[in-house]
Design an enzyme around this catalytic site. Sequence first.
Site, PDB file in Angstrom:
ATOM      1  N   GLN A 145       2.006  -6.070   5.682  1.00 32.85           N
ATOM      2  CA  GLN A 145       2.192  -5.768   4.280  1.00 32.85           C
ATOM      3  C   GLN A 145       3.601  -6.187   3.876  1.00 32.85           C
ATOM      4  O   GLN A 145       4.366  -6.620   4.719  1.00 32.85           O
ATOM      5  CB  GLN A 145       1.968  -4.284   4.030  1.00 32.85           C
ATOM      6  CG  GLN A 145       0.555  -3.825   4.335  1.00 32.85           C
ATOM      7  CD  GLN A 145       0.219  -2.430   3.800  1.00 32.85           C
ATOM      8  OE1 GLN A 145       0.999  -1.818   3.071  1.00 32.85           O
ATOM      9  NE2 GLN A 145      -0.945  -1.907   4.179  1.00 32.85           N
ATOM     10  N   TYR A 157      -7.090  -8.907  11.295  1.00 30.15           N
ATOM     11  CA  TYR A 157      -5.789  -8.644  11.920  1.00 30.15           C
ATOM     12  C   TYR A 157      -5.775  -9.238  13.319  1.00 30.15           C
ATOM     13  O   TYR A 157      -6.785  -9.183  14.039  1.00 30.15           O
ATOM     14  CB  TYR A 157      -5.530  -7.138  12.012  1.00 30.15           C
ATOM     15  CG  TYR A 157      -5.175  -6.523  10.675  1.00 30.15           C
ATOM     16  CD1 TYR A 157      -3.882  -6.614  10.176  1.00 30.15           C
ATOM     17  CD2 TYR A 157      -6.133  -5.866   9.908  1.00 30.15           C
ATOM     18  CE1 TYR A 157      -3.544  -6.053   8.948  1.00 30.15           C
ATOM     19  CE2 TYR A 157      -5.798  -5.304   8.669  1.00 30.15           C
ATOM     20  CZ  TYR A 157      -4.504  -5.409   8.206  1.00 30.15           C
ATOM     21  OH  TYR A 157      -4.175  -4.868   6.990  1.00 30.15           O
ATOM     22  N   ASN A 195     -12.318  -1.321  -1.210  1.00 28.42           N
ATOM     23  CA  ASN A 195     -11.652  -1.890  -0.044  1.00 28.42           C
ATOM     24  C   ASN A 195     -12.369  -1.420   1.217  1.00 28.42           C
ATOM     25  O   ASN A 195     -12.636  -0.222   1.357  1.00 28.42           O
ATOM     26  CB  ASN A 195     -10.187  -1.421   0.006  1.00 28.42           C
ATOM     27  CG  ASN A 195      -9.537  -1.740   1.349  1.00 28.42           C
ATOM     28  OD1 ASN A 195      -9.216  -2.892   1.616  1.00 28.42           O
ATOM     29  ND2 ASN A 195      -9.360  -0.729   2.194  1.00 28.42           N
ATOM     30  N   GLU A 196     -12.660  -2.323   2.088  1.00 19.38           N
ATOM     31  CA  GLU A 196     -13.285  -1.992   3.374  1.00 19.38           C
ATOM     32  C   GLU A 196     -14.359  -0.918   3.180  1.00 19.38           C
ATOM     33  O   GLU A 196     -14.338   0.133   3.834  1.00 19.38           O
ATOM     34  CB  GLU A 196     -12.229  -1.574   4.410  1.00 19.38           C
ATOM     35  CG  GLU A 196     -11.271  -2.702   4.730  1.00 19.38           C
ATOM     36  CD  GLU A 196     -10.415  -2.505   5.980  1.00 19.38           C
ATOM     37  OE1 GLU A 196     -10.409  -1.411   6.564  1.00 19.38           O
ATOM     38  OE2 GLU A 196      -9.740  -3.481   6.364  1.00 19.38           O
ATOM     39  N   GLU A 241      -6.131  -9.194   3.599  1.00 12.40           N
ATOM     40  CA  GLU A 241      -5.331  -8.504   4.627  1.00 12.40           C
ATOM     41  C   GLU A 241      -5.330  -9.370   5.874  1.00 12.40           C
ATOM     42  O   GLU A 241      -6.404  -9.670   6.419  1.00 12.40           O
ATOM     43  CB  GLU A 241      -5.896  -7.103   4.944  1.00 12.40           C
ATOM     44  CG  GLU A 241      -5.644  -6.099   3.842  1.00 12.40           C
ATOM     45  CD  GLU A 241      -6.080  -4.683   4.182  1.00 12.40           C
ATOM     46  OE1 GLU A 241      -6.031  -4.295   5.361  1.00 12.40           O
ATOM     47  OE2 GLU A 241      -6.475  -3.962   3.236  1.00 12.40           O
ATOM     48  N   GLU A 246       0.844  -1.200   0.000  1.00 15.53           N
ATOM     49  CA  GLU A 246       0.000   0.000   0.000  1.00 15.53           C
ATOM     50  C   GLU A 246       0.876   1.246   0.000  1.00 15.53           C
ATOM     51  O   GLU A 246       2.029   1.214   0.471  1.00 15.53           O
ATOM     52  CB  GLU A 246      -0.889  -0.019   1.260  1.00 15.53           C
ATOM     53  CG  GLU A 246      -1.820   1.183   1.369  1.00 15.53           C
ATOM     54  CD  GLU A 246      -2.943   1.002   2.380  1.00 15.53           C
ATOM     55  OE1 GLU A 246      -2.906   0.025   3.151  1.00 15.53           O
ATOM     56  OE2 GLU A 246      -3.857   1.847   2.391  1.00 15.53           O
TER      57      GLU A 246
END
Length: 521
Positions: free
Chosen positions: A373, A268, A199-200, A324, A52
């Site tokens: 990432q 996460y 995204n999200e 992710e 990113e």
Amino acid sequence: MRKLFILLLAVFMGVQFTSAQKETTAPVNQLIVVANHPGPVISKDIYGHFSEHLGTCIYGGLWVGRDSKIPNTEGLRNDVLFALREIKVPNLRWPGGCFADTYHWKDGIGPQSQRASIVNTHWGGVTEDNSFGTHEFMRLTELINCDAYINGNVGSGTVREMAEWVEYLTSDSDSPMTRLRKQNGREEPWKVRYFAIGNENWGCGGNMTADFYSDVMRQYSTYLNNYGGNRLYRVACGPSDYNYAWTETLMKDPGIRGRFQGLSIHYYSLVDGWNNKGSATEFGENEWFRTMNSNLQMDVIIKGHKAIMDRYDPQKTKGLVVDEWGNWFNVEPGTNPGFLYQQNTMRDAVTAAIHLNIFNQHADRVKVANLAQMVNVLQSVILTKDDKMVLTPTYHVFRMYRVHQEAKLLNTDLVCEDYEFQGRKIPAISASASVDNDGKVHISLANLNPSKDITLTCPVVGETFKTITGEVLTAGQMNAFNTFDKPEVVKPASFKGFKMKDGILTVTMPAKSVVVLELVK
Ligand code: AHR
């Protein structure tokens, strides 16, 4: 049915144990590997990565510019390119993340000096000069030989903008977009495999409801064309964590699920929630245990979303795209809080092994996954500082596990002791196994207990093997990590802690370790 098969097999193996080792009782730690009934192919793309425009992932980490003193290929740093080739990166997601829904791709094409600058509002408020754009990203994928996974802008972009990006990238017809691409130096269209529609979008990508997003996604996907031989794998924005309602909304209606091939999910691992993320390097067993416990939730979460997908898509035509994942700790002291720069220890290595084993085990549904990432951000595989580069413990796990890419998953049944800490218990072992096209079997294991070696009995059923070799990643301290000055504190070594007798493999895993075994016929 699978359980019954494994149960019968376990009974059969029990008989074998009794005759071969009469005096022993049932082993506490046992992994049965059924080597002659391969299951689904483990998509190489679950070993994917994510880059990113955040902190120094792109600028400094991957891209230094053509005029840099740091050795580079067309602006991309050579040391990083070399390291990435070694782990066989299958696909790379870009440009975000939250950044993707603020990104306007036309800002990042054409002569570098004429590119528009923007402010990266999500990540540190820094000025983004757009010197790394579409051409630079696609060149990176070529240089590391991976598929492109591009994340489109739904939150603040337009349908036309997204449609034109796909046309610019992949069309070989004569059109304004393809002429623009040629004018910018690229004659031939690229191949783009994965394309995400936002995204999200329940959060930073527009704060939409699932119903609203579904309608928007239908609209956007209508204009994402397959040009020439390129076939887009469209990824719809999925939920995070345990938000099963979002998955239900995206899956239940054929008019919605008919518009994508993959549904994303983000998860996460946190030590103690978002307000208490803890240090990446300064931690004790309490934080170690909590991290492992949080990592194991990935299995629970996948099973939950899978159950919904199985109901509406029993043929498993839609992939779950875990684009992710990873440990999220506090930033290193003294670094920009918006840059998400964290060190990476032996704990992260075990985290990676746990996740990759879970993804392997769900090979029937999980088709893509992307560690967050790639460089200098969150649970990175590489850290850089100026001209220096260091490989993290997580990197080594990806290198060790690359043998599973495109291999077939093997049925396994694991019974193991608990790792107990202050009255809380989790399984002490994580495992998966696969057979590759040459018939080599690979068994990957992690010992989650930071202070106890564990012996595992591992009957490998259905095949016999002549040679076994192994590699281990472990360290003296659970918070051991590599630095630019000491880059080899945590590095893989040859593993000899196993023996094979009467078709039964016995493996003794060091405390806090990751082991990969290769069995050759
Ligand atoms: O990876 C960092 C951020 O985490 C991403 O930009 C976003 O998608 C997620 O919330």
